[in-house]
Design an enzyme around this catalytic site. Structure first.
Site, PDB file in Angstrom:
ATOM      1  CG  HIS B  25      -1.966  -1.105   1.393  1.00  0.00           C
ATOM      2  ND1 HIS B  25      -1.838  -2.087   2.168  1.00  0.00           N
ATOM      3  CD2 HIS B  25      -3.219  -1.389   0.584  1.00  0.00           C
ATOM      4  CE1 HIS B  25      -2.730  -2.851   2.044  1.00  0.00           C
ATOM      5  NE2 HIS B  25      -3.538  -2.402   1.058  1.00  0.00           N
ATOM      6  CD  GLN B  49     -14.219  -5.410  -1.677  1.00  0.00           C
ATOM      7  OE1 GLN B  49     -14.362  -3.880  -1.846  1.00  0.00           O
ATOM      8  NE2 GLN B  49     -12.874  -5.778  -1.758  1.00  0.00           N
ATOM      9  CB  SER B 178      -1.474 -10.502   0.649  1.00  0.00           C
ATOM     10  OG  SER B 178      -2.861 -10.604   0.930  1.00  0.00           O
TER      11      SER B 178
END
Lengths: 288, 288
Positions: B25, B49, B178
Protein backbone atom coordinates in the site's frame (compact mmCIF):
# COMPACT_ATOMS: atom_id res chain seq x y z
CA UNK A 1 -14.90 24.76 -20.40
CA UNK A 2 -17.07 23.20 -17.71
CA UNK A 3 -14.03 22.39 -15.57
CA UNK A 4 -12.99 26.03 -15.91
CA UNK A 5 -16.37 27.10 -14.51
CA UNK A 6 -15.98 24.65 -11.65
CA UNK A 7 -12.50 26.00 -10.96
CA UNK A 8 -13.92 29.51 -10.75
CA UNK A 9 -16.50 28.30 -8.26
CA UNK A 10 -19.38 28.91 -10.67
CA UNK A 11 -22.32 26.55 -10.38
CA UNK A 12 -23.28 24.41 -13.37
CA UNK A 13 -26.77 23.06 -14.12
CA UNK A 14 -27.45 20.25 -16.54
CA UNK A 15 -30.68 19.73 -18.48
CA UNK A 16 -30.44 16.36 -20.24
CA UNK A 17 -32.74 16.07 -23.26
CA UNK A 18 -33.24 13.99 -26.37
CA UNK A 19 -33.69 17.19 -28.37
CA UNK A 20 -36.90 18.16 -30.22
CA UNK A 21 -37.12 20.89 -27.61
CA UNK A 22 -40.55 22.25 -26.75
CA UNK A 23 -41.88 24.66 -24.12
CA UNK A 24 -41.55 21.93 -21.50
CA UNK A 25 -37.80 21.77 -22.05
CA UNK A 26 -37.49 25.54 -22.12
CA UNK A 27 -39.15 25.77 -18.73
CA UNK A 28 -36.61 23.23 -17.39
CA UNK A 29 -33.84 25.45 -18.76
CA UNK A 30 -35.32 28.52 -17.09
CA UNK A 31 -35.62 26.64 -13.82
CA UNK A 32 -31.99 25.51 -14.18
CA UNK A 33 -30.85 29.09 -14.67
CA UNK A 34 -32.26 30.02 -11.28
CA UNK A 35 -29.87 27.55 -9.65
CA UNK A 36 -26.59 28.00 -11.54
CA UNK A 37 -24.46 30.51 -13.39
CA UNK A 38 -24.18 28.16 -16.36
CA UNK A 39 -26.74 25.88 -17.95
CA UNK A 40 -25.57 22.94 -20.05
CA UNK A 41 -28.19 21.28 -22.26
CA UNK A 42 -27.36 17.84 -23.57
CA UNK A 43 -29.08 16.72 -26.76
CA UNK A 44 -28.73 13.02 -27.41
CA UNK A 45 -31.27 10.51 -28.68
CA UNK A 46 -29.95 7.68 -26.55
CA UNK A 47 -30.28 4.37 -28.41
CA UNK A 48 -29.91 2.21 -25.30
CA UNK A 49 -33.13 3.45 -23.74
CA UNK A 50 -35.28 2.42 -26.71
CA UNK A 51 -36.47 -1.17 -26.71
CA UNK A 52 -36.48 -3.02 -30.05
CA UNK A 53 -39.54 -1.93 -32.02
CA UNK A 54 -39.80 1.42 -30.27
CA UNK A 55 -39.49 4.74 -32.09
CA UNK A 56 -35.71 5.27 -31.97
CA UNK A 57 -35.41 5.68 -35.72
CA UNK A 58 -38.38 8.01 -36.18
CA UNK A 59 -37.81 10.02 -32.98
CA UNK A 60 -37.82 13.69 -34.07
CA UNK A 61 -34.32 15.16 -34.54
CA UNK A 62 -34.17 18.94 -34.85
CA UNK A 63 -30.70 19.89 -33.66
CA UNK A 64 -30.48 23.22 -35.48
CA UNK A 65 -33.74 24.55 -34.08
CA UNK A 66 -32.78 23.13 -30.68
CA UNK A 67 -29.50 25.05 -30.77
CA UNK A 68 -31.31 28.27 -31.64
CA UNK A 69 -33.77 27.82 -28.80
CA UNK A 70 -30.90 27.16 -26.38
CA UNK A 71 -29.11 30.26 -27.61
CA UNK A 72 -32.08 32.49 -27.04
CA UNK A 73 -32.57 30.99 -23.57
CA UNK A 74 -28.98 31.92 -22.66
CA UNK A 75 -27.72 28.35 -22.41
CA UNK A 76 -23.92 28.34 -21.95
CA UNK A 77 -23.22 25.06 -23.71
CA UNK A 78 -25.11 22.55 -25.83
CA UNK A 79 -23.54 19.10 -25.59
CA UNK A 80 -24.69 17.06 -28.58
CA UNK A 81 -22.45 14.00 -28.82
CA UNK A 82 -22.91 11.46 -31.56
CA UNK A 83 -23.53 7.81 -30.87
CA UNK A 84 -19.87 6.86 -31.29
CA UNK A 85 -18.76 9.48 -28.86
CA UNK A 86 -21.00 8.04 -26.18
CA UNK A 87 -20.70 4.33 -26.88
CA UNK A 88 -17.93 3.78 -29.41
CA UNK A 89 -18.64 2.57 -32.92
CA UNK A 90 -19.08 -1.06 -33.85
CA UNK A 91 -15.80 -1.34 -35.72
CA UNK A 92 -13.90 0.30 -32.92
CA UNK A 93 -12.64 -1.92 -30.12
CA UNK A 94 -14.66 -0.53 -27.28
CA UNK A 95 -16.81 -3.35 -25.97
CA UNK A 96 -19.18 -2.86 -23.05
CA UNK A 97 -18.92 -5.10 -20.02
CA UNK A 98 -20.85 -3.12 -17.43
CA UNK A 99 -24.46 -2.23 -16.89
CA UNK A 100 -26.53 -0.56 -14.22
CA UNK A 101 -29.36 -2.75 -12.96
CA UNK A 102 -32.48 -1.56 -11.18
CA UNK A 103 -34.61 -3.69 -8.92
CA UNK A 104 -38.13 -2.89 -7.75
CA UNK A 105 -38.44 0.71 -8.89
CA UNK A 106 -38.78 -0.31 -12.55
CA UNK A 107 -41.23 -3.18 -12.00
CA UNK A 108 -44.38 -1.12 -12.55
CA UNK A 109 -45.54 1.88 -14.62
CA UNK A 110 -43.41 2.37 -17.74
CA UNK A 111 -40.80 -0.10 -16.51
CA UNK A 112 -43.24 -2.98 -16.94
CA UNK A 113 -43.84 -2.38 -20.64
CA UNK A 114 -40.43 -0.97 -21.60
CA UNK A 115 -37.89 -3.61 -20.54
CA UNK A 116 -34.38 -2.18 -20.31
CA UNK A 117 -35.61 1.38 -20.79
CA UNK A 118 -34.59 2.76 -17.42
CA UNK A 119 -31.30 0.88 -17.41
CA UNK A 120 -30.57 2.67 -20.70
CA UNK A 121 -31.56 5.98 -19.15
CA UNK A 122 -29.26 5.43 -16.17
CA UNK A 123 -26.43 4.34 -18.45
CA UNK A 124 -26.48 7.62 -20.32
CA UNK A 125 -27.33 9.92 -17.38
CA UNK A 126 -24.53 8.38 -15.31
CA UNK A 127 -22.13 9.16 -18.17
CA UNK A 128 -23.51 12.69 -18.51
CA UNK A 129 -23.17 13.38 -14.78
CA UNK A 130 -19.53 12.26 -14.89
CA UNK A 131 -18.75 14.20 -18.06
CA UNK A 132 -20.46 17.48 -17.11
CA UNK A 133 -20.28 17.18 -13.31
CA UNK A 134 -23.24 19.46 -12.74
CA UNK A 135 -24.09 20.87 -9.32
CA UNK A 136 -27.76 20.57 -10.18
CA UNK A 137 -29.74 18.72 -12.86
CA UNK A 138 -33.34 19.27 -13.86
CA UNK A 139 -35.66 16.53 -15.11
CA UNK A 140 -39.33 16.97 -15.93
CA UNK A 141 -42.14 15.65 -13.77
CA UNK A 142 -43.81 14.14 -16.83
CA UNK A 143 -41.26 11.30 -16.81
CA UNK A 144 -41.95 10.71 -13.14
CA UNK A 145 -40.55 7.19 -12.90
CA UNK A 146 -37.37 8.38 -14.60
CA UNK A 147 -37.17 11.23 -12.12
CA UNK A 148 -37.32 8.99 -9.04
CA UNK A 149 -34.92 6.42 -10.52
CA UNK A 150 -32.39 9.09 -11.44
CA UNK A 151 -32.62 10.67 -8.02
CA UNK A 152 -32.05 7.21 -6.56
CA UNK A 153 -28.96 6.78 -8.72
CA UNK A 154 -27.59 10.15 -7.68
CA UNK A 155 -28.01 9.05 -4.08
CA UNK A 156 -26.65 5.52 -4.34
CA UNK A 157 -23.78 6.44 -6.67
CA UNK A 158 -22.99 9.53 -4.56
CA UNK A 159 -23.15 11.88 -7.52
CA UNK A 160 -22.70 15.30 -5.91
CA UNK A 161 -25.67 16.71 -7.82
CA UNK A 162 -29.04 17.97 -6.70
CA UNK A 163 -31.94 16.58 -8.75
CA UNK A 164 -34.74 19.09 -9.34
CA UNK A 165 -38.19 18.37 -10.70
CA UNK A 166 -39.56 20.59 -13.45
CA UNK A 167 -43.38 20.84 -13.39
CA UNK A 168 -45.16 19.39 -16.41
CA UNK A 169 -46.00 21.99 -19.05
CA UNK A 170 -49.38 21.62 -20.68
CA UNK A 171 -51.29 22.76 -23.73
CA UNK A 172 -54.32 24.96 -22.98
CA UNK A 173 -56.58 21.89 -22.97
CA UNK A 174 -54.39 20.10 -20.42
CA UNK A 175 -52.41 17.74 -22.68
CA UNK A 176 -48.87 17.40 -21.36
CA UNK A 177 -46.30 18.82 -23.78
CA UNK A 178 -44.24 16.06 -25.37
CA UNK A 179 -41.97 15.61 -28.35
CA UNK A 180 -44.18 12.67 -29.30
CA UNK A 181 -47.34 14.79 -29.62
CA UNK A 182 -46.35 15.56 -33.23
CA UNK A 183 -47.21 11.95 -34.08
CA UNK A 184 -50.92 12.47 -33.20
CA UNK A 185 -53.62 12.74 -35.89
CA UNK A 186 -56.13 15.60 -35.47
CA UNK A 187 -58.70 13.18 -34.09
CA UNK A 188 -56.22 11.64 -31.64
CA UNK A 189 -55.09 15.11 -30.64
CA UNK A 190 -58.70 15.97 -29.71
CA UNK A 191 -58.98 12.91 -27.49
CA UNK A 192 -55.50 13.14 -25.92
CA UNK A 193 -56.41 15.59 -23.08
CA UNK A 194 -58.60 12.84 -21.55
CA UNK A 195 -55.45 11.40 -19.99
CA UNK A 196 -54.80 14.37 -17.76
CA UNK A 197 -58.50 14.95 -17.07
CA UNK A 198 -58.78 11.41 -15.79
CA UNK A 199 -55.70 11.65 -13.56
CA UNK A 200 -56.99 14.94 -12.19
CA UNK A 201 -60.41 13.42 -11.44
CA UNK A 202 -58.84 10.53 -9.46
CA UNK A 203 -56.57 12.93 -7.64
CA UNK A 204 -59.47 15.23 -6.73
CA UNK A 205 -61.55 12.31 -5.46
CA UNK A 206 -58.73 11.07 -3.22
CA UNK A 207 -58.02 14.60 -2.06
CA UNK A 208 -61.64 14.92 -0.90
CA UNK A 209 -61.37 11.65 1.03
CA UNK A 210 -58.23 12.85 2.75
CA UNK A 211 -59.75 16.19 3.73
CA UNK A 212 -62.99 14.80 5.06
CA UNK A 213 -61.27 12.12 7.13
CA UNK A 214 -61.03 12.56 10.91
CA UNK A 215 -57.80 14.13 12.03
CA UNK A 216 -56.76 11.13 14.11
CA UNK A 217 -57.61 8.25 11.76
CA UNK A 218 -54.97 6.55 9.66
CA UNK A 219 -54.90 5.02 6.21
CA UNK A 220 -57.43 5.84 3.54
CA UNK A 221 -58.40 2.91 1.32
CA UNK A 222 -58.40 3.55 -2.42
CA UNK A 223 -61.92 2.62 -3.66
CA UNK A 224 -61.72 -0.31 -6.06
CA UNK A 225 -64.19 1.34 -8.42
CA UNK A 226 -62.13 4.53 -8.65
CA UNK A 227 -59.66 3.26 -11.24
CA UNK A 228 -61.94 0.75 -12.96
CA UNK A 229 -64.37 3.50 -13.97
CA UNK A 230 -61.56 5.51 -15.52
CA UNK A 231 -60.19 2.46 -17.32
CA UNK A 232 -63.55 1.80 -18.91
CA UNK A 233 -63.80 5.39 -20.10
CA UNK A 234 -60.43 5.06 -21.86
CA UNK A 235 -61.52 1.88 -23.63
CA UNK A 236 -64.72 3.58 -24.82
CA UNK A 237 -62.72 6.41 -26.35
CA UNK A 238 -60.27 4.35 -28.37
CA UNK A 239 -57.33 4.48 -25.97
CA UNK A 240 -55.34 1.31 -25.35
CA UNK A 241 -54.45 1.76 -21.70
CA UNK A 242 -51.00 0.55 -20.69
CA UNK A 243 -51.37 1.32 -16.97
CA UNK A 244 -53.30 3.54 -14.60
CA UNK A 245 -51.81 3.27 -11.12
CA UNK A 246 -51.41 4.89 -7.77
CA UNK A 247 -47.89 4.24 -6.48
CA UNK A 248 -45.93 5.15 -3.37
CA UNK A 249 -42.58 6.92 -3.38
CA UNK A 250 -39.70 6.45 -3.68
CA UNK A 251 -40.26 2.72 -4.31
CA UNK A 252 -42.94 3.22 -7.01
CA UNK A 253 -44.99 0.21 -5.91
CA UNK A 254 -48.80 0.24 -6.37
CA UNK A 255 -50.74 0.91 -3.21
CA UNK A 256 -54.34 0.33 -2.17
CA UNK A 257 -54.24 2.62 0.83
CA UNK A 258 -53.11 6.22 1.21
CA UNK A 259 -51.16 7.20 4.33
CA UNK A 260 -51.55 10.94 4.94
CA UNK A 261 -48.22 12.77 4.87
CA UNK A 262 -46.58 10.45 2.36
CA UNK A 263 -46.06 11.27 -1.30
CA UNK A 264 -47.95 9.31 -3.95
CA UNK A 265 -48.00 9.46 -7.72
CA UNK A 266 -51.08 8.82 -9.86
CA UNK A 267 -49.71 7.88 -13.25
CA UNK A 268 -51.04 6.61 -16.55
CA UNK A 269 -49.81 5.60 -19.98
CA UNK A 270 -52.02 4.95 -22.97
CA UNK A 271 -51.71 4.37 -26.67
CA UNK A 272 -53.62 6.42 -29.20
CA UNK A 273 -52.94 4.56 -32.42
CA UNK A 274 -49.15 4.19 -32.62
CA UNK A 275 -48.43 6.96 -30.14
CA UNK A 276 -47.83 6.30 -26.49
CA UNK A 277 -48.78 9.11 -24.13
CA UNK A 278 -47.84 9.32 -20.47
CA UNK A 279 -48.84 11.70 -17.72
CA UNK A 280 -49.08 11.86 -13.94
CA UNK A 281 -50.07 14.00 -10.99
CA UNK A 282 -48.60 14.11 -7.50
CA UNK A 283 -51.15 13.51 -4.76
CA UNK A 284 -51.22 16.08 -1.98
CA UNK A 285 -51.90 14.05 1.17
CA UNK A 286 -51.58 16.81 3.75
CA UNK A 287 -54.75 17.29 5.78
CA UNK A 288 -55.00 21.02 5.31
CA UNK B 1 -11.43 20.07 1.44
CA UNK B 2 -11.05 18.05 -1.75
CA UNK B 3 -13.30 20.42 -3.67
CA UNK B 4 -11.12 23.27 -2.45
CA UNK B 5 -8.05 21.55 -3.94
CA UNK B 6 -9.91 21.05 -7.20
CA UNK B 7 -10.90 24.70 -7.23
CA UNK B 8 -7.26 25.67 -6.82
CA UNK B 9 -6.36 23.48 -9.77
CA UNK B 10 -4.40 21.04 -7.60
CA UNK B 11 -4.44 17.43 -8.68
CA UNK B 12 -5.84 14.80 -6.34
CA UNK B 13 -4.86 11.13 -6.25
CA UNK B 14 -6.92 8.42 -4.57
CA UNK B 15 -5.56 5.18 -3.15
CA UNK B 16 -8.56 3.04 -2.14
CA UNK B 17 -7.69 0.41 0.48
CA UNK B 18 -9.34 -1.86 3.01
CA UNK B 19 -6.74 -0.79 5.58
CA UNK B 20 -4.25 -3.14 7.24
CA UNK B 21 -1.70 -1.16 5.29
CA UNK B 22 1.56 -2.87 4.38
CA UNK B 23 4.54 -1.97 2.19
CA UNK B 24 2.48 -2.71 -0.90
CA UNK B 25 0.00 0.00 0.00
CA UNK B 26 2.77 2.43 0.92
CA UNK B 27 4.33 1.99 -2.50
CA UNK B 28 0.93 2.80 -4.07
CA UNK B 29 0.83 5.96 -1.96
CA UNK B 30 4.33 6.94 -3.09
CA UNK B 31 3.37 6.30 -6.71
CA UNK B 32 0.24 8.42 -6.23
CA UNK B 33 2.32 11.30 -4.86
CA UNK B 34 4.27 11.44 -8.10
CA UNK B 35 1.04 12.23 -9.96
CA UNK B 36 -0.79 14.66 -7.69
CA UNK B 37 -0.32 17.40 -5.12
CA UNK B 38 -2.68 15.64 -2.71
CA UNK B 39 -3.08 11.96 -1.93
CA UNK B 40 -6.33 10.73 -0.41
CA UNK B 41 -6.27 7.23 1.10
CA UNK B 42 -9.62 5.61 1.73
CA UNK B 43 -9.78 2.91 4.41
CA UNK B 44 -12.98 0.89 4.27
CA UNK B 45 -13.52 -2.83 4.69
CA UNK B 46 -16.33 -2.99 2.16
CA UNK B 47 -18.93 -5.55 3.23
CA UNK B 48 -20.53 -5.85 -0.21
CA UNK B 49 -17.41 -7.33 -1.81
CA UNK B 50 -17.24 -10.23 0.63
CA UNK B 51 -19.31 -13.26 -0.27
CA UNK B 52 -21.13 -15.06 2.57
CA UNK B 53 -18.61 -17.25 4.39
CA UNK B 54 -15.63 -15.13 3.38
CA UNK B 55 -13.41 -13.36 5.89
CA UNK B 56 -15.28 -10.04 6.29
CA UNK B 57 -15.54 -10.40 10.06
CA UNK B 58 -11.96 -11.47 10.67
CA UNK B 59 -10.37 -9.18 8.07
CA UNK B 60 -7.61 -7.27 9.90
CA UNK B 61 -8.65 -3.77 11.08
CA UNK B 62 -5.79 -1.53 12.21
CA UNK B 63 -7.05 2.00 11.63
CA UNK B 64 -4.76 3.72 14.13
CA UNK B 65 -1.57 2.23 12.71
CA UNK B 66 -2.92 2.89 9.21
CA UNK B 67 -3.41 6.56 10.06
CA UNK B 68 0.12 6.82 11.41
CA UNK B 69 1.58 5.23 8.30
CA UNK B 70 -0.42 7.63 6.12
CA UNK B 71 0.78 10.58 8.17
CA UNK B 72 4.41 9.64 7.75
CA UNK B 73 3.90 9.15 4.00
CA UNK B 74 2.54 12.69 3.70
CA UNK B 75 -1.01 11.67 2.83
CA UNK B 76 -3.29 14.74 2.78
CA UNK B 77 -6.48 13.01 3.86
CA UNK B 78 -7.53 9.62 5.17
CA UNK B 79 -11.17 8.89 4.36
CA UNK B 80 -12.39 6.16 6.71
CA UNK B 81 -16.19 6.10 6.53
CA UNK B 82 -18.19 3.64 8.58
CA UNK B 83 -20.63 1.19 7.08
CA UNK B 84 -23.65 3.43 7.68
CA UNK B 85 -22.01 6.35 5.99
CA UNK B 86 -21.48 4.32 2.83
CA UNK B 87 -24.63 2.24 2.76
CA UNK B 88 -27.00 3.55 5.42
CA UNK B 89 -27.90 1.52 8.47
CA UNK B 90 -30.61 -1.11 8.56
CA UNK B 91 -33.01 0.90 10.71
CA UNK B 92 -32.59 3.95 8.51
CA UNK B 93 -34.81 4.22 5.44
CA UNK B 94 -32.19 4.06 2.76
CA UNK B 95 -32.95 1.02 0.64
CA UNK B 96 -30.79 0.10 -2.34
CA UNK B 97 -32.39 -0.36 -5.73
CA UNK B 98 -29.38 -0.17 -8.04
CA UNK B 99 -26.41 -2.36 -8.75
CA UNK B 100 -23.56 -2.44 -11.21
CA UNK B 101 -23.42 -5.65 -13.21
CA UNK B 102 -20.39 -7.04 -15.00
CA UNK B 103 -20.53 -9.45 -17.90
CA UNK B 104 -17.64 -11.50 -19.21
CA UNK B 105 -14.73 -9.92 -17.37
CA UNK B 106 -15.73 -11.55 -14.07
CA UNK B 107 -16.41 -15.02 -15.47
CA UNK B 108 -12.93 -16.43 -14.82
CA UNK B 109 -10.10 -16.01 -12.30
CA UNK B 110 -11.34 -14.72 -8.93
CA UNK B 111 -14.74 -13.85 -10.37
CA UNK B 112 -15.56 -17.53 -10.83
CA UNK B 113 -15.13 -18.45 -7.18
CA UNK B 114 -16.19 -15.16 -5.60
CA UNK B 115 -19.71 -14.48 -6.93
CA UNK B 116 -20.70 -10.85 -6.48
CA UNK B 117 -17.22 -9.84 -5.37
CA UNK B 118 -16.39 -7.51 -8.24
CA UNK B 119 -19.88 -6.02 -8.30
CA UNK B 120 -19.27 -5.13 -4.65
CA UNK B 121 -15.90 -3.64 -5.55
CA UNK B 122 -17.42 -1.52 -8.31
CA UNK B 123 -20.24 -0.42 -6.05
CA UNK B 124 -17.82 1.05 -3.53
CA UNK B 125 -15.21 2.34 -5.96
CA UNK B 126 -17.90 4.08 -8.02
CA UNK B 127 -19.05 5.81 -4.83
CA UNK B 128 -15.48 6.71 -3.88
CA UNK B 129 -14.74 8.17 -7.30
CA UNK B 130 -17.85 10.37 -7.06
CA UNK B 131 -17.13 11.43 -3.48
CA UNK B 132 -13.42 12.18 -3.89
CA UNK B 133 -13.34 12.98 -7.63
CA UNK B 134 -9.69 12.09 -8.01
CA UNK B 135 -7.69 12.97 -11.11
CA UNK B 136 -5.78 9.74 -10.74
CA UNK B 137 -6.31 6.54 -8.76
CA UNK B 138 -3.80 3.82 -8.02
CA UNK B 139 -4.67 0.14 -7.65
CA UNK B 140 -2.18 -2.67 -7.15
CA UNK B 141 -1.27 -5.18 -9.82
CA UNK B 142 -1.77 -8.01 -7.35
CA UNK B 143 -5.54 -7.66 -7.70
CA UNK B 144 -5.20 -7.75 -11.46
CA UNK B 145 -8.80 -8.65 -12.31
CA UNK B 146 -9.98 -5.84 -10.06
CA UNK B 147 -7.60 -3.48 -11.84
CA UNK B 148 -8.93 -4.25 -15.31
CA UNK B 149 -12.57 -4.17 -14.19
CA UNK B 150 -12.12 -0.83 -12.45
CA UNK B 151 -10.37 0.63 -15.46
CA UNK B 152 -13.28 -0.61 -17.56
CA UNK B 153 -15.74 1.09 -15.22
CA UNK B 154 -13.80 4.35 -15.37
CA UNK B 155 -14.03 4.16 -19.15
CA UNK B 156 -17.67 3.12 -19.50
CA UNK B 157 -18.93 5.40 -16.74
CA UNK B 158 -16.77 8.27 -18.04
CA UNK B 159 -15.14 8.89 -14.69
CA UNK B 160 -12.55 11.56 -15.46
CA UNK B 161 -9.84 9.64 -13.63
CA UNK B 162 -6.66 7.97 -14.80
CA UNK B 163 -6.23 4.45 -13.42
CA UNK B 164 -2.61 3.58 -12.59
CA UNK B 165 -1.20 0.16 -11.80
CA UNK B 166 1.09 -0.22 -8.80
CA UNK B 167 3.62 -3.05 -9.20
CA UNK B 168 3.25 -5.94 -6.76
CA UNK B 169 5.51 -5.64 -3.71
CA UNK B 170 7.11 -8.87 -2.57
CA UNK B 171 8.85 -10.37 0.44
CA UNK B 172 12.50 -11.31 -0.15
CA UNK B 173 11.45 -14.87 -1.07
CA UNK B 174 9.00 -13.64 -3.71
CA UNK B 175 5.70 -13.93 -1.80
CA UNK B 176 3.41 -11.07 -2.77
CA UNK B 177 2.70 -8.76 0.16
CA UNK B 178 -0.89 -9.08 1.31
CA UNK B 179 -2.95 -8.19 4.34
CA UNK B 180 -4.02 -11.84 4.41
CA UNK B 181 -0.44 -13.16 4.84
CA UNK B 182 -0.84 -12.73 8.60
CA UNK B 183 -3.24 -15.67 8.54
CA UNK B 184 -0.47 -18.09 7.42
CA UNK B 185 1.07 -20.62 9.81
CA UNK B 186 4.91 -20.87 9.74
CA UNK B 187 4.72 -24.00 7.60
CA UNK B 188 2.26 -22.40 5.18
CA UNK B 189 4.40 -19.28 5.08
CA UNK B 190 7.40 -21.41 3.98
CA UNK B 191 5.39 -22.92 1.12
CA UNK B 192 3.62 -19.74 0.03
CA UNK B 193 6.39 -18.41 -2.29
CA UNK B 194 5.72 -21.39 -4.60
CA UNK B 195 2.85 -19.42 -6.09
CA UNK B 196 5.02 -16.70 -7.55
CA UNK B 197 7.80 -19.13 -8.48
CA UNK B 198 5.34 -21.12 -10.53
CA UNK B 199 3.88 -18.09 -12.32
CA UNK B 200 7.41 -16.92 -13.08
CA UNK B 201 8.36 -20.31 -14.50
CA UNK B 202 5.37 -20.34 -16.85
CA UNK B 203 6.06 -16.78 -17.89
CA UNK B 204 9.74 -17.53 -18.58
CA UNK B 205 8.84 -20.58 -20.66
CA UNK B 206 6.38 -18.61 -22.80
CA UNK B 207 8.86 -15.76 -23.10
CA UNK B 208 11.43 -18.17 -24.52
CA UNK B 209 8.91 -19.43 -27.08
CA UNK B 210 8.11 -15.89 -28.14
CA UNK B 211 11.77 -14.94 -28.56
CA UNK B 212 12.81 -18.03 -30.50
CA UNK B 213 9.87 -17.79 -32.90
CA UNK B 214 10.46 -16.54 -36.45
CA UNK B 215 9.85 -12.82 -36.85
CA UNK B 216 7.03 -13.30 -39.36
CA UNK B 217 5.10 -16.14 -37.82
CA UNK B 218 1.92 -15.51 -35.85
CA UNK B 219 0.31 -17.09 -32.84
CA UNK B 220 2.21 -19.18 -30.33
CA UNK B 221 0.26 -22.11 -28.92
CA UNK B 222 0.36 -22.55 -25.15
CA UNK B 223 1.65 -26.11 -24.51
CA UNK B 224 -1.05 -28.15 -22.77
CA UNK B 225 1.52 -29.65 -20.40
CA UNK B 226 2.73 -26.23 -19.29
CA UNK B 227 -0.04 -25.58 -16.80
CA UNK B 228 -0.82 -29.20 -15.90
CA UNK B 229 2.72 -29.73 -14.58
CA UNK B 230 2.41 -26.70 -12.36
CA UNK B 231 -1.01 -27.75 -11.12
CA UNK B 232 0.35 -31.12 -10.06
CA UNK B 233 3.19 -29.50 -8.16
CA UNK B 234 0.70 -27.43 -6.16
CA UNK B 235 -1.33 -30.49 -5.26
CA UNK B 236 1.83 -32.30 -4.08
CA UNK B 237 2.66 -29.40 -1.76
CA UNK B 238 -0.67 -29.11 0.01
CA UNK B 239 -2.09 -26.18 -1.98
CA UNK B 240 -5.71 -26.32 -3.02
CA UNK B 241 -5.53 -24.60 -6.37
CA UNK B 242 -8.47 -22.37 -7.27
CA UNK B 243 -7.24 -21.43 -10.75
CA UNK B 244 -4.06 -21.15 -12.77
CA UNK B 245 -4.80 -19.38 -16.05
CA UNK B 246 -3.41 -17.41 -18.92
CA UNK B 247 -5.93 -14.77 -19.96
CA UNK B 248 -6.08 -12.04 -22.58
CA UNK B 249 -6.73 -8.37 -21.83
CA UNK B 250 -8.89 -6.46 -21.35
CA UNK B 251 -11.54 -9.19 -21.58
CA UNK B 252 -9.80 -11.59 -19.13
CA UNK B 253 -10.81 -14.70 -21.06
CA UNK B 254 -8.51 -17.77 -21.00
CA UNK B 255 -6.44 -18.23 -24.15
CA UNK B 256 -4.62 -21.17 -25.66
CA UNK B 257 -2.54 -19.13 -28.06
CA UNK B 258 -0.37 -16.07 -27.55
CA UNK B 259 -0.44 -13.30 -30.15
CA UNK B 260 2.81 -11.31 -29.97
CA UNK B 261 2.21 -7.65 -29.17
CA UNK B 262 -0.89 -8.22 -27.07
CA UNK B 263 -0.95 -8.13 -23.28
CA UNK B 264 -1.63 -11.33 -21.31
CA UNK B 265 -1.89 -12.08 -17.64
CA UNK B 266 -0.76 -15.31 -16.02
CA UNK B 267 -2.69 -15.51 -12.79
CA UNK B 268 -3.23 -17.99 -9.99
CA UNK B 269 -5.14 -18.36 -6.75
CA UNK B 270 -4.63 -21.12 -4.22
CA UNK B 271 -5.65 -22.00 -0.71
CA UNK B 272 -3.15 -22.85 1.97
CA UNK B 273 -5.39 -24.07 4.76
CA UNK B 274 -8.01 -21.36 5.28
CA UNK B 275 -5.99 -18.66 3.56
CA UNK B 276 -6.50 -17.78 -0.07
CA UNK B 277 -3.45 -16.40 -1.85
CA UNK B 278 -3.47 -14.75 -5.27
CA UNK B 279 -0.70 -13.56 -7.54
CA UNK B 280 -0.03 -12.84 -11.20
CA UNK B 281 2.57 -11.76 -13.71
CA UNK B 282 2.14 -9.79 -16.92
CA UNK B 283 3.52 -11.55 -19.98
CA UNK B 284 5.87 -9.52 -22.12
CA UNK B 285 5.05 -10.57 -25.69
CA UNK B 286 7.27 -8.16 -27.58
CA UNK B 287 9.80 -9.97 -29.80
CA UNK B 288 12.81 -8.09 -28.55
Amino acid sequence: MVSEWHRQGERVALVPTMGALHDGHLSLIRQAKEHAAHVVVSVFVNPTQFAPGEDYERYPRTLETDMEKCRSEGVSLVFAPDRNEMYGSDDEERPHYLSVRISGMNRHLCGASRPGHFEGVLQVVNKLFNIVRPDVAVFGQKDIQQWFIIRQMAEEFEHPVEILMGPTRRESDGLAKSSRNVYLSPDQRRKAPMLFASLKRVSDTLREQILKQDADSGEIPVPGTLLSGEKQRFAENGFKLDYFSIVGTPDLQPVDVIVPGRLYVIAAAAWLGNTRLIDNVLLNTRKE
